[in-house]
Scaffold this active site. Sequence first.
Site: not given
Length: 508
Positions: A294-295, A444-446
């Site tokens: 994730d980010h 929120h970039h999983q």
Amino acid sequence: MAQTRTEHDFLVVGAGSAGSVLTRRLLDQGYSVQVLEAGPPDDDARVHSPQGWPALLGSALDWAAVSVPQRHAGGRTLAWPRGKVLGGSSSLNGMIYVRGHRSDYDGWAADGCPGWDWDSVLPLFKRSEDHVDGAGAWHGAGGPLPVSRITEPHPTAAAFVEAAAGLGHPVTEDFNGARMTGVGFNHVTVRGGLRMSAWQSFVAPVLGNPGLTVTTGARVHRVLLEKGRAVGVEYAADGRLHRARAAREVLLCGGVLGSPQTLLHSGIGPADALGAVGVETVVDLPGVGANLHDHLLVSNVYEATGPLPAGTANLLEAQLFASSDARLPGPDLQPLFMHLVYPAESYPVPEHGYTIAPGLVRPRSRGTLRPASADPEAAPLIDPNVLDDPYDLEALVDAVELSREIGGQRAFDVWRKAEVAPGPKARTRDDLRAFVRRAVATYHHQVGTCRMGRGAAAVVDPSLRVYGVDGLRVADASVMPSVPSGNTNAPTIMVGEKAAEMVLADAG
């Protein structure tokens, strides 16, 4: 919408970004599609307001996933909002449209995914778009997805751009154009003052198509297999179990959490993890649930001198892409500006304020998703293993230092009362390391849990077919071998376009 037939050509499990694209493209070619979505219709007014997203986090439209305690982040659990509604996370996100850097996709191709290089996927990005600038070298027009510019930026967002430019960062008019690195205002999936989720963009205009069946409130438990082929799914709805069948293919689009969970409870995954919870192994596929990443993001929070004026866009209007190391092929840092307080965990929350959110977009740490029990509706064990790789901690500290430097510039003097997080007591790099461990959260970039590629670690091949099972593909952010260095909604929509192209080619 009531189910009108017992079998469709295709089943699409999950009505998020990629699932919406796939559904539209299959319908356009005359195929019948049943979409199964665990969440409700997207009729909550907050979904459609570009400024409604903060109220959706933790709401009934959010899966509200929570990680296991993170050993490199003080034993804290991390909240992972994920959309549980038509449109999936594209109905909850910040509407930022960023594709990522050329090197992200060239890296996928070099890592065993031919056909996913930048030159191959750029036309797919453009195919989706109806960009306000019209068609050109970098953008498309006439596609289902409206992409707009922010025409009236918030004054604090303008201050962010001015401050970063004053420090020597180039101003970038288009993060999706010739140069991604720099500071500028975002392009957004907004049109006419409304959020344009993937569902609203791709599927809502064709809801009257007789080949489409939409089943909401449908929690898919497992894929139905016959003689090594996926023929349908079993799902729970209205307190009962149901079965839906696919004449051609089952397409899993449940996202980085939902798609691996469905595979695991279908007996497709690492035999040891399945056996530990009493699920019979059908296909021993060790990569299912691995490669989770994730980010990462923290919040550099400022108390404002007074109430801020209301904005007209998405609350997330400006950002900066920069590199912590000139040897990297593209940016690895993405500080994001918000003209609201996005709290840092355990720090004070001022009544009026704004946030510069230091972000890391080339993380090296990797984690896992594993089944918690044999119950397909039990939340999985999510362990992103954040900050496990020392590079992630150091790069995120670099991002904090960069953000504080911007926040201290003269352009913010009229707005800035005090820095709240990490606060004036955080003076040394060790202080900032402690701050990052105490406050690190998700961008929120999983991605990654159904990794695409070749070899033992891969779950799907470059055509997104699940290894060891016929008639089953995964198409969503979970197939990404590594996360693109930017917001992931546009790349996930591209995955849907690529999947549709391959599915239709095989359908003949």
